[in-house]
Design a protein around this motif. Structure first.
Motif, PDB file in Angstrom:
ATOM      1  N   LYS A  77      -4.063   1.301  -3.060  1.00  0.00           N
ATOM      2  CA  LYS A  77      -4.595   2.802  -2.531  1.00  0.00           C
ATOM      3  C   LYS A  77      -3.944   3.749  -3.188  1.00  0.00           C
ATOM      4  O   LYS A  77      -3.723   4.949  -2.595  1.00  0.00           O
ATOM      5  N   LYS A  80      -2.118   8.724  11.314  1.00  0.00           N
ATOM      6  CA  LYS A  80      -2.384   9.100  10.033  1.00  0.00           C
ATOM      7  C   LYS A  80      -3.928   9.521  10.144  1.00  0.00           C
ATOM      8  O   LYS A  80      -4.646   9.838   9.170  1.00  0.00           O
ATOM      9  N   LEU A 111      -5.375   7.431  -2.791  1.00  0.00           N
ATOM     10  CA  LEU A 111      -4.861   8.248  -1.678  1.00  0.00           C
ATOM     11  C   LEU A 111      -3.541   9.010  -2.114  1.00  0.00           C
ATOM     12  O   LEU A 111      -3.069   9.790  -1.272  1.00  0.00           O
ATOM     13  N   SER A 138      -2.247   2.514  12.329  1.00  0.00           N
ATOM     14  CA  SER A 138      -2.652   3.610  11.304  1.00  0.00           C
ATOM     15  C   SER A 138      -3.894   3.395  10.863  1.00  0.00           C
ATOM     16  O   SER A 138      -4.471   2.271  10.451  1.00  0.00           O
ATOM     17  N   THR A 143      -5.237   3.670   7.971  1.00  0.00           N
ATOM     18  CA  THR A 143      -5.191   3.174   6.600  1.00  0.00           C
ATOM     19  C   THR A 143      -5.391   1.661   6.850  1.00  0.00           C
ATOM     20  O   THR A 143      -5.584   0.966   5.857  1.00  0.00           O
ATOM     21  N   THR A 171       0.361   3.994   1.417  1.00  0.00           N
ATOM     22  CA  THR A 171       0.308   4.669   2.742  1.00  0.00           C
ATOM     23  C   THR A 171       1.584   4.064   3.607  1.00  0.00           C
ATOM     24  O   THR A 171       1.947   4.754   4.535  1.00  0.00           O
ATOM     25  N   LEU A 176     -10.971   8.222   3.738  1.00  0.00           N
ATOM     26  CA  LEU A 176     -10.863   6.954   3.834  1.00  0.00           C
ATOM     27  C   LEU A 176     -12.254   6.263   4.342  1.00  0.00           C
ATOM     28  O   LEU A 176     -12.990   7.002   4.950  1.00  0.00           O
ATOM     29  N   SER A 192       0.945  -1.264   0.048  1.00  0.00           N
ATOM     30  CA  SER A 192      -0.069   0.067  -0.120  1.00  0.00           C
ATOM     31  C   SER A 192       0.896   1.134  -0.122  1.00  0.00           C
ATOM     32  O   SER A 192       1.960   1.214   0.766  1.00  0.00           O
ATOM     33  N   LEU A 219      -5.655  11.598   7.374  1.00  0.00           N
ATOM     34  CA  LEU A 219      -6.327  10.737   6.111  1.00  0.00           C
ATOM     35  C   LEU A 219      -7.798  10.240   6.327  1.00  0.00           C
ATOM     36  O   LEU A 219      -8.422   9.940   5.475  1.00  0.00           O
TER      37      LEU A 219
END
Lengths: 226, 226
Positions: A170, B170, A173, B145, B147, A147, B177, A145, B173
């Motif tokens: 992802k 995070k 993002l 996280s 994510t 991230t 998400l 990912s 974000l």
């Protein structure tokens, strides 16, 4: 006197590889192609499978779902009417952080091998140990990912080397991250020159057709092995 | 005849715990508090340390950096003029996916224990095995996280149980998400009722003051153990 020729065993297999070969032989006999699907926790393996497993033209797919405990991912996939078998490493296997050949062998009797062409083995989320254990697969796919940062191939090189395809997930993002995609791809090429990769987003659907085509190519009964 | 009283050893320690206790005794003698800092790969451990290590009022901090290979994270932290020791699991330890007490013991001689009050041990990125190995720490912190998804406490419960603080990273974000924060906190409470958590963003700085205060509280020489 007749001298017996000394036979040299050139590759001493460890127990895992021996069992992986037995698994592979059983999969081959059943005409089932197998992919070992690996990533860090939360990279999106299940979401990427949800995107494609119900629609693989000409390929009947089944999933073997590996988790330390629980069956949340298996339940998600089963709701798509795909045969799913859950394999937990917690109860019988001491909470292992990966699947090995013997765990997969233990699940063989529960797999509908006669009714599928392709078995996807979703490994435990982990960037280290799953890469060290062959389970009898034809191909290995890993998901990274965006991230997680662009240095991951350098920090976990074995995982990025031990695969035939890298899904970079992802990517929706990217506008919100300090992630240098070119740098990631450069790092990937450093540890595994020329490895195939696909940029995907399980959320927006970007790259999903290419991912589906890859799986169909591997799983089609008429195709040769990868 | 004099009968010797039978002494019962109530807790048989495994080798790892025995060595962890020895580490802990050495840390205590040096007056150094120790935290074991754990997460999945790419959850942001190093970024969260970069945010605070150069500015911990009254606390002299050092870092022991655990990685399978390389020293990228150590280099990032060393640039902040914090003493950093790199511990790789690849060469001497077979590419282990976690730090254990013996690996930390092997590094003891390289640690500037007389010059620090707090040692942060950044573990290998992994949500399974690091939770199984005490290394002699006073407290364990894990980073999750957003994510990675809100079901992670249910899938990796040992890791979420084996810590005194959860940093939910995070959070910048969140608008991008499909992450249900309430559901995550509910899941966390299911596996570790009442565990402390802080919502943070290493990118925007949100929650960083609270994270810094927590570390200062643990690391201050005048304070009792956690």
């Amino acid at each position: 006197m007749h001298r017996t020729k000394v036979r040299i065993v050139e590759e001493a297999l460890d127990a895992n590889n021996t069992i992986a070969q037995a698994n592979r032989a059983d999969f081959d006999r059943a005409g089932v192609r197998v992919v070992n699907f690996m990533s860090a926790p939360g990279a999106g393996k299940t979401a990427l499978l949800e995107r494609v497993v119900a629609d693989l033209p000409g390929v009947r797919v089944g999933v073997l779902e590996g988790d330390v405990q629980g069956s949340m991912d298996a339940d998600r996939l089963a709701s798509l009417h795909v045969p799913v078998t859950q394999l937990n490493t917690d109860a019988g296997f001491g909470g292992e952080c990966h699947l090995d050949a013997n765990m997969v062998r233990s699940a063989l009797g529960e797999l509908p091998l006669d009714d599928i062409d392709l078995l996807v083995i979703e490994n435990v989320g982990n960037l280290v140990c799953p890469a060290e254990f062959r389970v009898g697969e034809d191909a290995r796919i890993m998901v990274s990912s965006v991230t997680e940062g662009e240095e991951k191939p350098l920090k976990y090189p074995l995982m990025f080397r031990a695969c035939e395809l890298v899904l970079v997930n992802k990517i929706d993002l990217l506008p919100h991250l300090d992630f240098d995609l070119d740098r990631f791809l450069y790092n990937l090429d450093q540890v595994h020159p020329g490895v195939e990769h696909i940029l995907v987003s399980a959320k927006t659907g970007e790259g999903i057709d290419e991912w589906r085509d890859w799986l169909v190519r591997v799983g089609s009964p008429a195709e040769a092995h990868v």
